[in-house]
Design a protein around this motif. Structure first.
Motif, mmCIF file in Angstrom:
data_model
loop_
_atom_site.group_PDB
_atom_site.id
_atom_site.type_symbol
_atom_site.label_atom_id
_atom_site.label_comp_id
_atom_site.label_asym_id
_atom_site.label_seq_id
_atom_site.Cartn_x
_atom_site.Cartn_y
_atom_site.Cartn_z
ATOM 1 N N ASN A 1 0.813 -1.220 0.000
ATOM 2 C CA ASN A 1 0.000 0.000 0.000
ATOM 3 C C ASN A 1 0.848 1.274 0.000
ATOM 4 O OD1 ASN A 1 0.786 -0.599 2.626
ATOM 5 N ND2 ASN A 1 -1.136 0.063 3.564
ATOM 6 N N ARG A 2 1.905 1.257 -0.833
ATOM 7 C CA ARG A 2 2.646 2.447 -1.199
ATOM 8 C C ARG A 2 3.368 2.166 -2.499
ATOM 9 N NH1 ARG A 2 7.549 4.267 2.249
ATOM 10 N NH2 ARG A 2 8.743 3.673 0.402
ATOM 11 N N SER A 3 3.544 3.147 -3.332
ATOM 12 C CA SER A 3 4.336 2.961 -4.546
ATOM 13 C C SER A 3 5.783 2.689 -4.149
ATOM 14 C CB SER A 3 4.253 4.209 -5.429
ATOM 15 O OG SER A 3 2.922 4.451 -5.809
ATOM 16 N N SER A 4 6.339 1.588 -4.669
ATOM 17 C CA SER A 4 7.666 1.179 -4.214
ATOM 18 C C SER A 4 8.291 0.205 -5.200
ATOM 19 C CB SER A 4 7.554 0.517 -2.838
ATOM 20 O OG SER A 4 8.802 0.007 -2.416
ATOM 21 N N ILE A 5 9.628 0.198 -5.251
ATOM 22 C CA ILE A 5 10.350 -0.797 -6.041
ATOM 23 C C ILE A 5 10.710 -2.023 -5.207
ATOM 24 C CG2 ILE A 5 11.319 0.929 -7.593
ATOM 25 C CD1 ILE A 5 13.981 0.556 -6.002
#
Length: 481
Positions: A317-321
């Motif tokens: 629930n976060r934009s992440s690589i």
């Protein structure tokens, strides 16, 4: 040995999630007939409720594999055919386009053509209408990722079955696979009581901040509209790793078409091929199928190695690589210790910058921006207005622009809306002709894409932006108010 690998993977995943300060991360690993789950963090920093196997996430672009699978089911039932022209069902489309072109992103259109309209509040019907007016930039064989191709597939499924896309998903995929907490669309997501909220990295780089859901592009149902829990994602994962085609009344051939390419679509030598919602990486003795999805504040990831009955799914629930990094560790532990590390790490500062744009201080208004006032109309998109308050209006939505002088007769600015900033990048406005302090002709473009309106015939062009010093080559937009 397998249990040791699982423990190692999950330990490293938790460590990466903690270091990156992710609010929450859910992982499912499929190995032979067993599934293993790892849950880290909370549904929302506001409630501090821990994630569980039933917590629902938007899965964004992982939706595409389910949409393509629905088409495969209808092909197996002889209700559709892969080489069937789209025009037979959607009359406004180019007669060259077939279902294969939609599934493999080979329409010959620019990348992400017309996607930005979803962030501006337009319906899928409006977006598809605009797409039919989009100029081709290559033959319909060249790969260019395009969400609206899958929105067209959504409409084709609805027309073929005479029911809603949501109902088709429930009937042909969710119920047969016992995916009890899966749904489709923004409203269905909001109705879940046990759901993960999207977050962005806080501007001070310490912790996270919740993101509003008001502008999620859930109108792209066929491309990015499905919601799933990690438990349901595990059931979907097993379908692909364990030859469960019979559960969905498909043939093994149709299932193989979707993961190995109905018509193999080469992206490039480095990234491999693309099939029905899957990026394909062919190795010597096995094939890796993967796909990543993302909304602002949400990341999803799925990877399968069918020959080894192996796969991994992740929801964050976060934009992440971080899911990409975990996938590399997974492949190194279970497949090949020398599997190359992902190159997505180089995007980390850029990805972080995207999510901080909304907090960047205003740039200040130059004294002569009053001459940017203009009003333009396009039959498809509607009104395009620039007001004295520097409000940029397209159709039903209005956004503020923070403008500053850039070059002679050119102004550069940022949108106050975070999603639009991500979609379009930095906006530039070039004055081509002015009179009495007002723009009679101007050109609007961004550093990412070009999406400008030509009033005659309602045509919209959407191409990669290239700077030019020759004003005669610029598209001109005539004052119509």
């Amino acid at each position: 040995m397998i249990d040791h690998h699982i423990d190692t993977l999950f330990d490293k995943a938790r460590l990466l999630a903690k270091r990156a300060q992710l609010p929450g991360l859910a992982i499912v690993v499929q190995h032979n007939d067993q599934q293993h789950f790892c849950l880290y963090g909370t549904q929302s920093i506001d409630t501090n409720m821990p994630l569980n196997k039933h917590t629902v996430f938007p899965i964004s672009s992982l939706t595409k594999a389910m949409t393509a699978c629905l088409v495969g089911i209808l092909v197996a039932q002889n209700k559709l055919a892969w080489d069937q022209p789209v025009q037979h069902i959607l009359p406004d489309f180019n007669p060259q386009f077939t279902l294969v072109h939609l599934v493999t992103h080979t329409l010959g259109l620019p990348p992400y053509a017309m996607d930005y309209l979803g962030f501006l509040g337009f319906s899928s019907t409006d977006m598809l209408k605009a797409l039919t007016h989009c100029s081709q930039t290559s033959a319909p064989t060249e790969f260019a990722y395009n969400n609206l191709g899958f929105v067209a597939l959504e409409k084709i499924i609805e027309i073929t079955l005479n029911c809603s896309f949501e109902r088709a998903l429930s009937r042909f995929i969710f119920k047969p696979l016992n995916m009890q907490r899966s749904s489709c669309g923004k409203q269905a997501y909001l109705q879940h009581t046990n759901k993960a909220s999207p977050h962005r990295r806080a501007f001070n780089l310490k912790g996270n901040a919740p993101l509003a859901l008001s502008r999620f592009p859930h109108q792209l149902l066929g491309a990015a509209g499905i919601n799933c829990s990690i438990e349901d994602m595990g059931k979907w994962l097993k379908f692909w790793t364990h030859n469960q085609h019979d559960k969905l009344n498909m043939t093994a051939q149709e299932q193989a078409h979707l993961t190995h390419g109905v018509i193999p679509c080469t992206i490039n030598a480095k990234t491999g091929h693309y099939a029905g919602g899957w990026l394909i990486e062919k190795r010597a003795s096995y094939t890796i199928n993967r796909h990543t999805g993302g909304f602002p504040g949400i990341t999803s990831f799925l990877l399968t190695v069918k020959e080894k009955q192996l796969g991994i799914g992740m929801l964050c629930n976060r934009s992440s690589i971080i899911p990409q990094k975990i996938a590399d560790i997974f492949l190194q532990l279970f497949i090949d210790a020398d599997y190359p590390n992902t190159q997505f790490a180089i995007l980390s500062p850029r990805a972080l910058a995207h999510y901080c744009f909304s907090k960047v201080p205003a740039l200040g208004k130059p004294k002569d921006t009053a001459k940017l006032i203009g009003h333009y109309h396009n039959p498809i998109v509607g009104d395009i207005t620039i007001t004295p308050e520097l409000t940029f209006g397209i159709g039903p939505m209005n956004y503020q622009i923070q403008l500053s002088p850039f070059k002679t007769n050119i102004f550069k600015g940022r949108f106050d809306n975070h999603d639009l900033q991500q979609s379009l990048g930095s906006m530039k406005i070039k004055i081509l002709q002015e009179q009495a302090g007002k723009a009679l002709q101007l050109r609007l473009y961004s550093d990412k894409i070009e999406c400008f309106m030509v009033p005659e015939g309602g045509r919209i062009t959407f191409t990669r932006c290239k700077e030019t010093k020759d004003n005669s080559s610029l598209n001109e937009y005539k004052h119509t108010s």
